[in-house]
Design a protein around this motif. Structure first.
Motif, short mmCIF file in Angstrom:
data_model
loop_
_atom_site.label_atom_id
_atom_site.label_comp_id
_atom_site.label_asym_id
_atom_site.label_seq_id
_atom_site.Cartn_x
_atom_site.Cartn_y
_atom_site.Cartn_z
N GLU A 229 0.83 -1.22 0.00
CA GLU A 229 0.00 0.00 0.00
C GLU A 229 0.86 1.26 0.00
OE1 GLU A 229 -3.12 -0.30 -0.64
OE2 GLU A 229 -2.90 -2.48 -0.46
N GLU A 230 1.93 1.24 0.79
CA GLU A 230 2.86 2.36 0.80
C GLU A 230 3.49 2.54 -0.59
OE1 GLU A 230 6.05 2.60 3.61
OE2 GLU A 230 4.69 2.46 5.32
N ASP A 231 3.83 1.40 -1.20
CA ASP A 231 4.48 1.45 -2.52
C ASP A 231 3.56 2.05 -3.58
OD1 ASP A 231 6.78 0.35 -1.52
OD2 ASP A 231 6.35 -1.70 -2.17
N ILE A 232 2.30 1.66 -3.55
CA ILE A 232 1.33 2.19 -4.52
C ILE A 232 1.17 3.69 -4.33
CG2 ILE A 232 -1.13 2.16 -5.15
CD1 ILE A 232 -0.97 -0.94 -4.40
N GLY A 233 1.14 4.13 -3.06
CA GLY A 233 1.06 5.56 -2.76
C GLY A 233 2.31 6.30 -3.22
N LEU A 234 3.47 5.65 -3.08
CA LEU A 234 4.74 6.24 -3.48
C LEU A 234 4.79 6.45 -5.00
CD1 LEU A 234 7.40 7.14 -2.15
CD2 LEU A 234 8.30 4.85 -2.61
N LEU A 235 4.33 5.45 -5.74
CA LEU A 235 4.31 5.58 -7.20
C LEU A 235 3.39 6.72 -7.63
CD1 LEU A 235 4.19 1.83 -8.37
CD2 LEU A 235 6.15 3.39 -8.38
N LYS A 236 2.26 6.86 -6.92
CA LYS A 236 1.33 7.95 -7.24
C LYS A 236 1.98 9.30 -6.96
CE LYS A 236 -3.56 9.05 -6.89
NZ LYS A 236 -4.87 8.61 -6.42
N LEU A 237 2.71 9.38 -5.84
CA LEU A 237 3.42 10.60 -5.48
C LEU A 237 4.41 11.00 -6.57
CD1 LEU A 237 4.23 12.73 -3.24
CD2 LEU A 237 5.95 11.07 -2.53
N TYR A 238 5.05 10.02 -7.17
CA TYR A 238 6.04 10.28 -8.22
C TYR A 238 5.39 10.46 -9.60
CZ TYR A 238 10.24 9.55 -5.41
OH TYR A 238 11.26 9.69 -4.50
N GLY A 239 4.07 10.31 -9.69
CA GLY A 239 3.40 10.66 -10.93
C GLY A 239 2.81 9.51 -11.72
N TRP A 240 2.87 8.28 -11.18
CA TRP A 240 2.26 7.15 -11.90
C TRP A 240 1.10 6.60 -11.09
CZ3 TRP A 240 3.94 1.41 -12.64
CH2 TRP A 240 3.17 0.84 -13.68
N ASP A 241 -0.11 6.86 -11.57
CA ASP A 241 -1.30 6.29 -10.94
C ASP A 241 -1.44 4.87 -11.49
OD1 ASP A 241 -3.54 5.99 -9.45
OD2 ASP A 241 -4.69 7.59 -10.39
N ILE A 242 -0.80 3.94 -10.85
CA ILE A 242 -0.68 2.57 -11.34
C ILE A 242 -2.06 1.95 -11.59
CG2 ILE A 242 -0.44 1.71 -8.97
CD1 ILE A 242 1.36 -0.51 -10.01
N PRO A 243 -2.27 1.30 -12.74
CA PRO A 243 -3.57 0.69 -13.03
C PRO A 243 -3.98 -0.31 -11.94
CG PRO A 243 -2.17 0.66 -14.98
CD PRO A 243 -1.30 1.10 -13.85
N LEU A 244 -5.30 -0.44 -11.74
CA LEU A 244 -5.83 -1.31 -10.69
C LEU A 244 -5.27 -2.72 -10.77
CD1 LEU A 244 -7.87 -1.98 -8.41
CD2 LEU A 244 -9.57 -2.44 -10.19
N GLU A 245 -5.23 -3.29 -11.99
CA GLU A 245 -4.77 -4.68 -12.14
C GLU A 245 -3.30 -4.83 -11.77
OE1 GLU A 245 -6.29 -2.92 -14.44
OE2 GLU A 245 -8.23 -3.91 -14.79
N SER A 246 -2.47 -3.86 -12.14
CA SER A 246 -1.05 -3.91 -11.78
C SER A 246 -0.85 -3.70 -10.29
CB SER A 246 -0.26 -2.86 -12.57
OG SER A 246 -0.27 -3.17 -13.95
N ALA A 247 -1.68 -2.83 -9.70
CA ALA A 247 -1.62 -2.63 -8.25
C ALA A 247 -1.99 -3.93 -7.53
CB ALA A 247 -2.57 -1.50 -7.84
N ARG A 248 -2.98 -4.64 -8.07
CA ARG A 248 -3.37 -5.93 -7.49
C ARG A 248 -2.21 -6.92 -7.56
NH1 ARG A 248 -8.44 -8.54 -10.19
NH2 ARG A 248 -9.58 -7.08 -8.84
N THR A 249 -1.51 -6.94 -8.70
CA THR A 249 -0.35 -7.82 -8.85
C THR A 249 0.69 -7.53 -7.78
OG1 THR A 249 -0.64 -8.09 -11.25
CG2 THR A 249 1.58 -8.43 -10.40
N LEU A 250 0.97 -6.23 -7.57
CA LEU A 250 1.96 -5.85 -6.56
C LEU A 250 1.52 -6.29 -5.16
CD1 LEU A 250 4.56 -4.38 -5.75
CD2 LEU A 250 3.25 -2.24 -5.68
#
Length: 321
Positions: A229-250
């Motif tokens: 969850e922290e990682d997904i938030g970090l990617l968003k902070l850096y400008g990539w709103d990671i797709p739902l399916e890829s976030a699920r994979t992570l």
């Protein structure tokens, strides 16, 4: 890195296109023209993209060369691998000087204009990833894995399993020898990590003897510290709103890595759960996902789905352990 690459272009030092790989990758030189400082990969020259210089066919549906990836997103994934390669001391700072656990070279997303890139329809600005060029003694393809330290192999394994890398082979792990003769492995080419399915996940290091060794206590502590969850938030902070399916994979791959390490499973065992034995036989992680999907009530939330995956995963891992 950016300044050096810019100065090199400003001095008239053309980018040098790599003869390897399936996409456009360019070695950027410094002002002297004698030293490589970075590698630039334009997103429009990725495999199956519109300006790919290797003659690959265009993607008909937007899917990349690996299942579960999209053409034109490789640059984001290259940057994501660097951002999520946290140093042992904690999360990466914005300045990013600290070396990550796996040693992914510093990577950022840039715009670059130069006629030396592939421009079939006229010179335009390119977007893509810029990665620091790492001095090396070749790739792991060049010699057998017997000389690789166990910890060096394990750091690559942790990165690949966490990011569900769909393109890890010996050719994209560089090898560097220090003055003391110590071998260091450097992972590159992460354009096919974080796919939205596990179908093409593959790890060459599975077949190396080091993969059958247990994780060290230090590596286990690092794995425990990971937080999807922290990682997904970090990617968003850096400008990539990671797709739902890829976030699920992570989320799923991080969950598996943490649960596996907790049970004392080796990289070989965890990696085998993620990779298919044959092209047509689903991996264990795909079976776990499907079982949870089959029991998912209509309209249930992503959180409840992940809880269901966790329960199925616990059962399967207890059987394996």
């Amino acid at each position: 890195m950016i300044v050096s690459a810019f100065e090199g272009l400003d001095r008239g030092n053309y980018p040098i296109r790599s003869t390897e790989g399936t996409g456009g990758a360019y070695f950027m030189r410094d002002a002297s023209g004698n030293k490589f400082v970075a590698v630039f990969k334009p997103i429009d020259e990725e495999p199956m993209a519109v300006n790919n210089p290797q003659g690959l066919p265009l993607s008909v549906n937007g899917e990349g060369l690996k299942k579960g990836t999209r053409v034109g997103e490789g640059g984001f994934r290259e940057c994501a691998a660097y951002i999520l390669d946290h140093p042992k001391s904690g999360r990466r700072s914005l300045s990013g000087e600290l070396k990550g656990f796996a040693g992914v070279p510093p990577t950022t997303f840039v715009k670059c204009l130069h006629k030396g890139f592939n421009h079939p329809d006229g010179v335009t600005v390119k977007l893509g990833s810029l990665q620091k060029f790492m001095e090396n003694n070749g790739s792991c393809e060049d010699l057998g894995p017997s000389s690789f330290p166990v910890e060096e192999v394990h750091k690559i394994a942790v990165l690949d399993m966490r990011l569900a890398n769909a393109d890890r082979h010996a050719g994209n792990i560089l090898m560097s020898k220090g003055e003391d003769g110590q071998v260091e492995l450097i992972p590159i080419d992460h354009g096919y990590c974080l796919p939205d399915s596990f179908e093409d996940v593959t790890f060459d290091w599975l077949y190396w003897p080091q993969a059958r060794q247990p994780f060290s206590s230090e590596t286990i502590e690092y794995i425990k510290s990971l937080d999807a969850e922290e990682d997904i938030g970090l990617l968003k902070l850096y400008g990539w709103d990671i797709p739902l399916e890829s976030a699920r994979t992570l989320r799923i791959s991080t969950m598996l890595l943490k649960k596996g390490a907790e049970r004392g499973l080796t990289p070989f065992t965890i990696g085998n759960i993620m990779c298919r034995e044959t092209l047509n036989k689903e991996s264990v992680i795909e079976e776990i996902l499907q079982e949870a999907l089959d029991s998912k009530p209509p309209g249930s939330s992503e959180d409840s789905f992940l809880v269901s995956i966790s329960h199925v995963m616990d059962r399967r891992l207890d059987e394996i352990a």
